[in-house]
Design a protein around this motif. Structure first.
Motif, short mmCIF file in Angstrom:
data_model
loop_
_atom_site.label_atom_id
_atom_site.label_comp_id
_atom_site.label_asym_id
_atom_site.label_seq_id
_atom_site.Cartn_x
_atom_site.Cartn_y
_atom_site.Cartn_z
N GLN A 109 0.82 -1.21 0.00
CA GLN A 109 0.00 0.00 0.00
C GLN A 109 0.85 1.26 0.00
O GLN A 109 0.57 2.22 -0.71
N GLY B 47 0.98 7.40 -7.80
CA GLY B 47 0.78 6.42 -8.87
C GLY B 47 2.08 5.98 -9.50
O GLY B 47 2.26 4.80 -9.83
N GLN C 17 3.84 3.60 -7.19
CA GLN C 17 3.25 2.25 -7.21
C GLN C 17 3.63 1.52 -8.49
O GLN C 17 3.82 0.30 -8.48
N GLU D 2 -3.34 -4.25 -0.25
CA GLU D 2 -3.99 -2.94 -0.44
C GLU D 2 -3.22 -2.09 -1.46
O GLU D 2 -2.80 -0.97 -1.17
N THR E 254 -3.89 -0.20 -3.86
CA THR E 254 -4.38 1.12 -4.26
C THR E 254 -4.85 1.94 -3.06
O THR E 254 -5.47 2.99 -3.23
N LEU F 23 -3.96 5.68 -3.03
CA LEU F 23 -4.11 6.38 -4.31
C LEU F 23 -5.48 7.01 -4.45
O LEU F 23 -6.47 6.52 -3.90
N SER G 69 -8.84 8.02 -6.81
CA SER G 69 -9.66 7.11 -7.61
C SER G 69 -9.17 6.98 -9.05
O SER G 69 -9.19 5.89 -9.64
N GLU H 240 -5.95 4.98 -8.97
CA GLU H 240 -6.33 3.60 -8.64
C GLU H 240 -6.77 2.86 -9.89
O GLU H 240 -6.36 1.72 -10.13
N THR I 238 -7.63 -6.64 0.07
CA THR I 238 -8.30 -5.35 0.01
C THR I 238 -9.51 -5.31 0.94
O THR I 238 -10.05 -6.35 1.32
N VAL J 157 -12.13 -2.72 -5.83
CA VAL J 157 -10.81 -3.29 -6.13
C VAL J 157 -10.92 -4.81 -6.27
O VAL J 157 -10.38 -5.41 -7.19
#
Length: 234
Positions: A94, A149, A152, A171, A173, A176, A178, A181, A203, A208
């Motif tokens: 995450q 982003g 990740q 997890e 996203t 992040l 929306s 994500e 999650t 997700v």
């Protein structure tokens, strides 16, 4: 690819002499097949992250059996697990878990360095992974110079570089917005489609979880059974 049989896990609280055991997982059973995206969904404290930690050998079950890629890993020691993780798994977290003092390129390259891969080979592979996640122009940037982003995506490239049989995403996203994500989830789906990489996604977010082929629901340490199976098809 992964077979979990009757796993139980508890943690101990209290001082010596006044300790008590708190059950976290209770008789958990499920299987994950090659090429699937499987989501485990549950509320905070339901035991979903504990499942991931057991699958990756960071904690040991009280009882039960864990088979990964036809290997019984239930009783591997810490050193054996460290090698097994490096050889078989990639991880997405995450909070990205990037090393601040390394560039994006160096973070991606790191797992191959740990495996003792020669410089030319690992640099070539790192360039390939950076390009695959669309960050070629940012390979020399440090984590604090990248958006969430982008960080990740670096994490995903690092997870991919060892060509793992499976990626465990905790997890992925959760930190992040929306829009970002959606981009990261789209990248995961594309990698799964193009390379048949297996993903296990932990999650609390149903949206997700819905990108998976199957969703395993965990509540109070138990997998929810519907129709006699330990999952709910999307």
């Amino acid at each position: 690819m992964i077979k979990v049989e009757h796993l139980h896990y508890s943690y101990v609280i209290g001082k010596k002499g006044k300790q008590s055991s708190v059950p976290v997982l209770k008789d958990v059973c499920f299987e994950i097949n090659k090429g699937e995206i499987v989501s485990i969904i549950g509320r905070s404290g339901s035991g979903k992250s504990t499942v991931l930690n057991l699958l990756s050998g960071y904690i040991k079950a009280d009882s039960g059996k864990l088979t990964i890629n036809s290997t019984d890993v239930t009783d591997l020691n810490e050193k054996q697990w460290a090698k097994f993780r490096l050889d078989h798994f990639g991880f997405i977290f995450q909070n990205y878990e990037l090393i601040p003092g390394l560039t994006a390129f160096e973070n991606v390259e790191l797992p191959l360095t740990l495996k003792g891969i020669d410089r030319k080979t690992r640099e070539g592979k790192a360039h390939e992974m950076i390009q695959k996640v669309g960050l070629s122009e940012h390979k020399g940037h440090y984590p604090n110079e990248l958006s969430g982003g982008q960080q990740q995506r670096v994490s995903i490239a690092r997870a991919l570089i060892t060509e793992p049989m499976m990626i465990l995403a905790d997890e992925p996203t959760g930190s992040l917005d929306s829009e970002t994500e959606a981009e990261v989830l789209s990248l995961i789906k594309q990698l799964n489609k193009d390379q048949q990489i297996t993903f296990l996604i932990i999650t609390h977010d149903q949206e997700v979880a819905n990108i998976g082929n199957r969703t395993l629901k965990i509540h109070d340490g138990m997998m929810k059974q519907e129709g006699g199976v330990y999952f709910e098809a999307n």
